[in-house]
Motif scaffolding. Structure first.
Motif, PDB file in Angstrom:
ATOM      1  N   VAL A  29       0.848  -1.196   0.000  1.00  0.00           N
ATOM      2  CA  VAL A  29       0.000   0.000   0.000  1.00  0.00           C
ATOM      3  C   VAL A  29       0.887   1.251   0.000  1.00  0.00           C
ATOM      4  CG1 VAL A  29      -1.629   1.364   1.382  1.00  0.00           C
ATOM      5  CG2 VAL A  29      -2.005  -1.098   1.071  1.00  0.00           C
ATOM      6  N   LEU A  30       1.896   1.253   0.865  1.00  0.00           N
ATOM      7  CA  LEU A  30       2.812   2.403   0.941  1.00  0.00           C
ATOM      8  C   LEU A  30       3.600   2.569  -0.353  1.00  0.00           C
ATOM      9  CD1 LEU A  30       4.143   1.870   4.580  1.00  0.00           C
ATOM     10  CD2 LEU A  30       2.584   3.679   3.810  1.00  0.00           C
ATOM     11  N   GLU A  31       4.009   1.467  -0.946  1.00  0.00           N
ATOM     12  CA  GLU A  31       4.746   1.513  -2.207  1.00  0.00           C
ATOM     13  C   GLU A  31       3.889   2.158  -3.300  1.00  0.00           C
ATOM     14  OE1 GLU A  31       7.491  -1.629  -4.473  1.00  0.00           O
ATOM     15  OE2 GLU A  31       5.371  -2.225  -4.390  1.00  0.00           O
ATOM     16  N   ASN A  32       2.638   1.759  -3.383  1.00  0.00           N
ATOM     17  CA  ASN A  32       1.736   2.350  -4.376  1.00  0.00           C
ATOM     18  C   ASN A  32       1.481   3.821  -4.099  1.00  0.00           C
ATOM     19  OD1 ASN A  32       1.435   0.000  -5.874  1.00  0.00           O
ATOM     20  ND2 ASN A  32      -0.311  -0.697  -4.683  1.00  0.00           N
ATOM     21  N   GLU A  33       1.358   4.147  -2.845  1.00  0.00           N
ATOM     22  CA  GLU A  33       1.050   5.522  -2.466  1.00  0.00           C
ATOM     23  C   GLU A  33       2.220   6.474  -2.676  1.00  0.00           C
ATOM     24  OE1 GLU A  33      -1.039   7.822   1.266  1.00  0.00           O
ATOM     25  OE2 GLU A  33      -0.719   5.669   1.358  1.00  0.00           O
ATOM     26  N   PHE A  34       3.426   5.987  -2.405  1.00  0.00           N
ATOM     27  CA  PHE A  34       4.599   6.855  -2.443  1.00  0.00           C
ATOM     28  C   PHE A  34       5.542   6.563  -3.607  1.00  0.00           C
ATOM     29  CE2 PHE A  34       3.514   6.847   2.204  1.00  0.00           C
ATOM     30  CZ  PHE A  34       2.940   8.104   2.194  1.00  0.00           C
ATOM     31  N   GLY A  35       5.045   5.884  -4.605  1.00  0.00           N
ATOM     32  CA  GLY A  35       5.808   5.702  -5.830  1.00  0.00           C
ATOM     33  C   GLY A  35       7.082   4.908  -5.679  1.00  0.00           C
ATOM     34  N   ASN A  36       7.053   3.860  -4.887  1.00  0.00           N
ATOM     35  CA  ASN A  36       8.209   2.978  -4.749  1.00  0.00           C
ATOM     36  C   ASN A  36       9.443   3.677  -4.183  1.00  0.00           C
ATOM     37  OD1 ASN A  36       9.464   0.485  -4.850  1.00  0.00           O
ATOM     38  ND2 ASN A  36      10.085   0.698  -6.979  1.00  0.00           N
ATOM     39  N   ASN A  37       9.260   4.746  -3.435  1.00  0.00           N
ATOM     40  CA  ASN A  37      10.371   5.435  -2.767  1.00  0.00           C
ATOM     41  C   ASN A  37      10.588   4.752  -1.426  1.00  0.00           C
ATOM     42  OD1 ASN A  37      11.891   7.180  -1.091  1.00  0.00           O
ATOM     43  ND2 ASN A  37      11.332   8.921  -2.376  1.00  0.00           N
ATOM     44  N   ILE A  38      11.623   3.925  -1.347  1.00  0.00           N
ATOM     45  CA  ILE A  38      11.827   3.079  -0.175  1.00  0.00           C
ATOM     46  C   ILE A  38      12.026   3.891   1.105  1.00  0.00           C
ATOM     47  CG2 ILE A  38      14.312   2.788  -0.430  1.00  0.00           C
ATOM     48  CD1 ILE A  38      13.774  -0.205   0.275  1.00  0.00           C
ATOM     49  N   GLU A  39      12.706   5.024   1.024  1.00  0.00           N
ATOM     50  CA  GLU A  39      12.921   5.847   2.215  1.00  0.00           C
ATOM     51  C   GLU A  39      11.604   6.404   2.741  1.00  0.00           C
ATOM     52  OE1 GLU A  39      15.932   8.723   1.264  1.00  0.00           O
ATOM     53  OE2 GLU A  39      17.464   7.175   1.067  1.00  0.00           O
ATOM     54  N   VAL A  40      10.730   6.823   1.848  1.00  0.00           N
ATOM     55  CA  VAL A  40       9.426   7.346   2.247  1.00  0.00           C
ATOM     56  C   VAL A  40       8.537   6.207   2.741  1.00  0.00           C
ATOM     57  CG1 VAL A  40       7.382   8.606   1.465  1.00  0.00           C
ATOM     58  CG2 VAL A  40       9.646   9.311   0.686  1.00  0.00           C
ATOM     59  N   MET A  41       8.626   5.044   2.106  1.00  0.00           N
ATOM     60  CA  MET A  41       7.857   3.885   2.556  1.00  0.00           C
ATOM     61  C   MET A  41       8.212   3.516   3.995  1.00  0.00           C
ATOM     62  SD  MET A  41       8.173   1.446  -0.831  1.00  0.00           S
ATOM     63  CE  MET A  41       7.797  -0.055   0.066  1.00  0.00           C
TER      64      MET A  41
END
Length: 188
Positions: free
Chosen positions: A122-134
């Protein structure tokens, strides 16, 4: 306290280097895998594949959240291996159609890992695969991270975090990223 921890970490690394030298380089991998184990590998791989999440990210989060203790409970009441909050467990159980869901199910490794990996997806989809933001979102919640990304004080481009206002999240993100890189180096 932080100075003491950094000193301990440096000392631990020094001891590890001495052990590796003493037992020989061919056994170094064994030492590293003992310090950075992967527990629940089958479940992690199953759900990481299903939700297309890097399994080493799951392991790094699990190591930092619970140290692989399925019965762990945080000060805030998060439960299990991936420290799932009650509200997240309820939400996920509805989305994933988990029959007869109860909060006690968060102590079951399979349910906990499934929900944790689903939430990373869900976080990956929401934040565009930005691992630090995830990772920040996993710790602080996606609502907080959205607010930070919309605030130029914390994000210049609205996609990456230049500054994290929660110290706990800032340190958590740093530790998970460190462990994520280490797991990649050891196991890849």
């Amino acid at each position: 306290m932080l100075i003491f921890r950094k000193g301990c970490l440096k000392f631990l690394i020094f001891i590890i280097i001495l052990i590796v030298i003493a037992i020989g380089l061919q056994n170094a991998e064994w030492v590293l895998k003992t310090i950075y184990p992967i527990h629940y590998r089958d479940l992690i791989e199953k759900y990481a594949e299903e939700y297309e999440i890097d399994p080493y990210l799951v392991v790094a989060i699990m190591k930092n959240e619970s140290k692989f203790d399925p019965n762990a409970v945080s000060k805030k009441g998060a439960k299990g291996l991936m420290q799932i909050a009650s509200v997240t467990g309820e939400w996920a159980s509805e989305r994933l159609n988990i029959p007869n869901y109860s909060e006690d199910m968060l102590f079951e490794p399979e349910i906990n890992i499934r929900i944790g990996v689903w939430y990373l997806h869900v976080l990956e989809n929401e934040f565009g695969n930005n691992i630090e933001v995830m990772i920040a979102g996993y710790n602080a919640g996606n609502g907080n991270v959205k607010k930070w990304l919309d605030n130029p004080e914390y994000s210049k481009d609205g996609k990456t975090l230049d500054k994290i206002p929660f110290n706990e999240t800032k340190h958590y993100q740093r530790k998970v990223l460190r462990d994520y890189r280490i797991y990649h180096k050891i196991y890849k």
